[in-house]
Scaffold this motif. Structure first.
Motif, PDB file in Angstrom:
ATOM      1  N   TYR A  94      18.989  43.995  52.307  1.00 46.05           N
ATOM      2  CA  TYR A  94      20.085  43.717  51.382  1.00 46.05           C
ATOM      3  C   TYR A  94      19.639  43.249  49.996  1.00 46.05           C
ATOM      4  CZ  TYR A  94      22.948  43.741  55.642  1.00 46.05           C
ATOM      5  OH  TYR A  94      23.566  44.090  56.815  1.00 46.05           O
ATOM      6  N   GLY A  95      18.446  42.692  49.892  1.00 45.00           N
ATOM      7  CA  GLY A  95      17.990  42.118  48.630  1.00 45.00           C
ATOM      8  C   GLY A  95      18.338  40.640  48.558  1.00 45.00           C
ATOM      9  N   ALA A  96      17.468  39.832  47.983  1.00 52.23           N
ATOM     10  CA  ALA A  96      17.660  38.379  47.935  1.00 52.23           C
ATOM     11  C   ALA A  96      18.900  37.982  47.142  1.00 52.23           C
ATOM     12  CB  ALA A  96      16.420  37.710  47.350  1.00 52.23           C
ATOM     13  N   ASP A  97      19.163  38.673  46.026  1.00 54.79           N
ATOM     14  CA  ASP A  97      20.321  38.327  45.199  1.00 54.79           C
ATOM     15  C   ASP A  97      21.620  38.505  45.968  1.00 54.79           C
ATOM     16  OD1 ASP A  97      18.670  37.688  43.107  1.00 54.79           O
ATOM     17  OD2 ASP A  97      18.967  39.577  42.036  1.00 54.79           O
ATOM     18  N   SER A  98      21.730  39.598  46.700  1.00 57.32           N
ATOM     19  CA  SER A  98      22.940  39.849  47.480  1.00 57.32           C
ATOM     20  C   SER A  98      23.097  38.819  48.585  1.00 57.32           C
ATOM     21  CB  SER A  98      22.889  41.259  48.085  1.00 57.32           C
ATOM     22  OG  SER A  98      24.032  41.502  48.885  1.00 57.32           O
ATOM     23  N   LEU A  99      22.020  38.482  49.249  1.00 51.56           N
ATOM     24  CA  LEU A  99      22.078  37.492  50.323  1.00 51.56           C
ATOM     25  C   LEU A  99      22.529  36.139  49.790  1.00 51.56           C
ATOM     26  CD1 LEU A  99      18.785  38.362  52.227  1.00 51.56           C
ATOM     27  CD2 LEU A  99      21.117  38.815  53.001  1.00 51.56           C
ATOM     28  N   ASN A 100      21.958  35.726  48.673  1.00 50.15           N
ATOM     29  CA  ASN A 100      22.353  34.435  48.097  1.00 50.15           C
ATOM     30  C   ASN A 100      23.798  34.442  47.621  1.00 50.15           C
ATOM     31  OD1 ASN A 100      20.117  32.263  47.811  1.00 50.15           O
ATOM     32  ND2 ASN A 100      19.042  34.180  47.413  1.00 50.15           N
ATOM     33  N   ALA A 101      24.253  35.573  47.141  1.00 48.91           N
ATOM     34  CA  ALA A 101      25.639  35.669  46.679  1.00 48.91           C
ATOM     35  C   ALA A 101      26.628  35.454  47.823  1.00 48.91           C
ATOM     36  CB  ALA A 101      25.882  37.024  46.027  1.00 48.91           C
ATOM     37  N   HIS A 102      26.242  35.866  49.025  1.00 54.51           N
ATOM     38  CA  HIS A 102      27.134  35.760  50.180  1.00 54.51           C
ATOM     39  C   HIS A 102      26.788  34.601  51.104  1.00 54.51           C
ATOM     40  CE1 HIS A 102      28.676  39.433  48.700  1.00 54.51           C
ATOM     41  NE2 HIS A 102      27.734  40.218  49.187  1.00 54.51           N
ATOM     42  N   GLY A 103      25.793  33.784  50.736  1.00 50.86           N
ATOM     43  CA  GLY A 103      25.451  32.608  51.508  1.00 50.86           C
ATOM     44  C   GLY A 103      24.314  32.821  52.490  1.00 50.86           C
ATOM     45  N   ILE A 104      23.515  31.771  52.716  1.00 55.48           N
ATOM     46  CA  ILE A 104      22.301  31.913  53.514  1.00 55.48           C
ATOM     47  C   ILE A 104      22.137  30.819  54.559  1.00 55.48           C
ATOM     48  CG2 ILE A 104      21.075  33.128  51.666  1.00 55.48           C
ATOM     49  CD1 ILE A 104      19.649  30.460  51.020  1.00 55.48           C
ATOM     50  N   VAL A 105      23.210  30.158  54.973  1.00 53.45           N
ATOM     51  CA  VAL A 105      23.057  28.973  55.815  1.00 53.45           C
ATOM     52  C   VAL A 105      22.232  29.186  57.092  1.00 53.45           C
ATOM     53  CG1 VAL A 105      25.326  29.184  56.975  1.00 53.45           C
ATOM     54  CG2 VAL A 105      24.221  26.960  56.797  1.00 53.45           C
ATOM     55  N   PRO A 106      22.392  30.273  57.865  1.00 49.40           N
ATOM     56  CA  PRO A 106      21.580  30.373  59.081  1.00 49.40           C
ATOM     57  C   PRO A 106      20.094  30.535  58.796  1.00 49.40           C
ATOM     58  CG  PRO A 106      22.826  32.394  58.748  1.00 49.40           C
ATOM     59  CD  PRO A 106      23.331  31.402  57.743  1.00 49.40           C
ATOM     60  N   TRP A 107      19.759  31.264  57.742  1.00 43.33           N
ATOM     61  CA  TRP A 107      18.355  31.409  57.360  1.00 43.33           C
ATOM     62  C   TRP A 107      17.799  30.083  56.845  1.00 43.33           C
ATOM     63  CZ3 TRP A 107      21.565  35.545  55.237  1.00 43.33           C
ATOM     64  CH2 TRP A 107      21.434  36.758  55.935  1.00 43.33           C
ATOM     65  N   HIS A 108      18.628  29.338  56.121  1.00 45.01           N
ATOM     66  CA  HIS A 108      18.155  28.068  55.571  1.00 45.01           C
ATOM     67  C   HIS A 108      17.917  27.039  56.672  1.00 45.01           C
ATOM     68  CE1 HIS A 108      17.215  25.368  52.325  1.00 45.01           C
ATOM     69  NE2 HIS A 108      18.038  24.457  52.823  1.00 45.01           N
TER      70      HIS A 108
END
Length: 312
Positions: free
Chosen positions: A97-111
Motif C-alpha cells: 500500500y505504501g507508507a503514506d497510505s498506511l499512515n493516512a488510514h491509521g497504523i495502530v496494530p502495527w504500532h
C-alpha cells in the motif's frame, strides 16, 4: 455575554475527546497491573501511580509530534472487502500500500507490535525508566485498538450525522457506569503471536461499529433535543453532555459492550507486558528503583520514546 459565547462554543464542539478519555485510559493501565504474576507485580505496583497517570501521554503528544495521530487508529473500512487480507507485518503492508497510505488510514496494530519490540528491549537492558514509559504507552495504544470507533473512518459519526458519538461511547458512558463493571479478568497470559493479537483486537472492535452507530441513531429518533443533552458544571464552567436519561438508554442497548471492551483492554495490556518480560528472559525487577525528574516527566508528554530511526 461570556456565558452565552461559551455555551455556543460547547454546542458547536461539545465532545472534543480522545480515545477512551483520560479517566478510562488511566483505569485500564492501573487495573492491568493486577493481572501480573508476583515476579512482575511488585515493581509495577510500586510504580502504579506512574503507570496510571502517564497512560494519557500519547494523546498529549498529538499536539507535539506529527507522526503520533496515526498510531491511535486504523480505518479498516478504507480497505473494503479485503480487510482480512491486509498484510499483518509492516514491511509487507508498505510493499502493498505504501507508507503514506498506511499512515493516512491509521497504523495502530502495527504500532503495537513495534512497541512490543521496544518494551522487550527495555526489559533486556534492565532499563527501569524505559520499562515504565513504554509500559504506559503500549497500554494506551492497546486500549485504543479495542475501541470500535478507532477502526472506522466514521470515527465521530461525522458521516452519519451523529457528531459527538466518539466522546459519548468512549468517555461519557465509561465515566457514568464504570463503578458497575466487573473487572476480574484473570491473570496475564503469554501471547504466542503478538502481531496477530493486535489485529484480532481491531477486527473484534470493528465488528461492533455497526451496533455502536445504529443503536444511537435509533435512540436519537425517540428523544427531543432538550432531553438528549444537558449541561453539567465542570471546573466552574457549563459543559454540554449527553443527558443521564439518554446515556442510560444507550448503555442498555449496548448490552455490556463497553464493559467487555474495557475488560479486553485490561487483559490485553497485562498480556503484552507479561509477554515482553518473558521474551526478555524474565529479568529480576525486584531491585529496580525509579525516580523521574520533573524535566523527564515533562519530556515524556512531548516526545515519543521510540528510538530515532526505528521503523515498524
Amino acid at each position: 455575554m461570556i456565558k452565552i459565547i461559551l455555551c455556543i462554543l460547547l454546542i458547536i464542539n461539545p465532545f472534543n475527546l480522545f480515545a477512551w478519555g483520560f479517566f478510562a485510559h488511566q483505569q485500564i493501565n492501573k487495573l492491568a497491573v493486577f493481572t501480573l504474576p508476583p515476579a512482575m507485580a511488585g515493581f509495577y505496583k510500586k510504580n502504579i501511580v506512574f503507570i496510571t497517570e502517564n497512560a494519557v501521554n500519547p494523546d498529549k503528544r498529538r499536539y507535539a509530534i506529527k507522526e503520533e495521530a496515526p498510531r491511535h487508529f486504523i480505518d479498516l473500512d478504507e480497505y473494503g472487502d479485503s480487510i482480512l487480507f491486509i498484510p499483518k507485518f509492516w514491511k509487507d503492508a508498505v510493499a502493498k500500500y505504501g507508507a503514506d497510505s498506511l499512515n493516512a488510514h491509521g497504523i495502530v496494530p502495527w504500532h503495537i507490535f513495534l512497541m512490543k519490540h521496544e518494551l522487550t528491549q527495555a526489559f533486556l537492558q534492565k532499563d527501569a525508566k524505559r520499562i515504565l514509559r513504554l509500559s504506559a504507552d503500549i497500554g494506551h495504544y492497546i486500549a485504543d485498538a479495542n475501541v470500535p470507533l478507532h477502526t472506522t473512518k466514521n470515527y465521530n459519526g461525522q458521516l452519519s450525522n451523529q457528531h459527538g458519538i466518539h466522546g459519548f461511547w468512549e468517555s461519557r458512558l465509561p465515566e457514568l457506569f464504570f463503578s458497575e463493571y466487573d473487572f476480574f479478568t484473570g491473570k496475564a497470559s503469554y501471547i504466542n503471536a503478538p502481531q496477530l493479537s493486535a489485529w484480532n483486537a481491531v477486527y473484534h472492535a470493528h465488528a461492533a461499529v455497526d451496533s455502536v452507530l445504529s443503536f444511537e441513531k435509533s435512540l436519537n429518533m425517540k428523544f427531543e433535543e432538550d432531553k438528549k443533552y444537558s449541561f453539567e458544571e465542570r471546573n466552574g464552567k457549563p459543559v454540554k453532555v449527553y443527558s443521564r436519561e439518554y446515556s442510560e438508554a444507550y448503555h442498555a442497548m449496548l448490552a455490556g459492550q463497553i464493559e467487555r471492551q474495557l475488560r479486553a483492554s485490561i487483559k490485553m495490556v497485562g498480556n503484552f507486558w507479561f509477554t515482553c518480560w518473558v521474551d526478555a528472559g524474565q529479568p529480576d525487577l525486584s531491585l529496580m528503583d525509579v525516580n523521574f525528574t520533573e524535566e523527564e516527566m515533562k519530556e515524556m508528554k512531548n516526545t515519543s520514546d521510540i528510538h530515532e530511526g526505528c521503523k515498524h
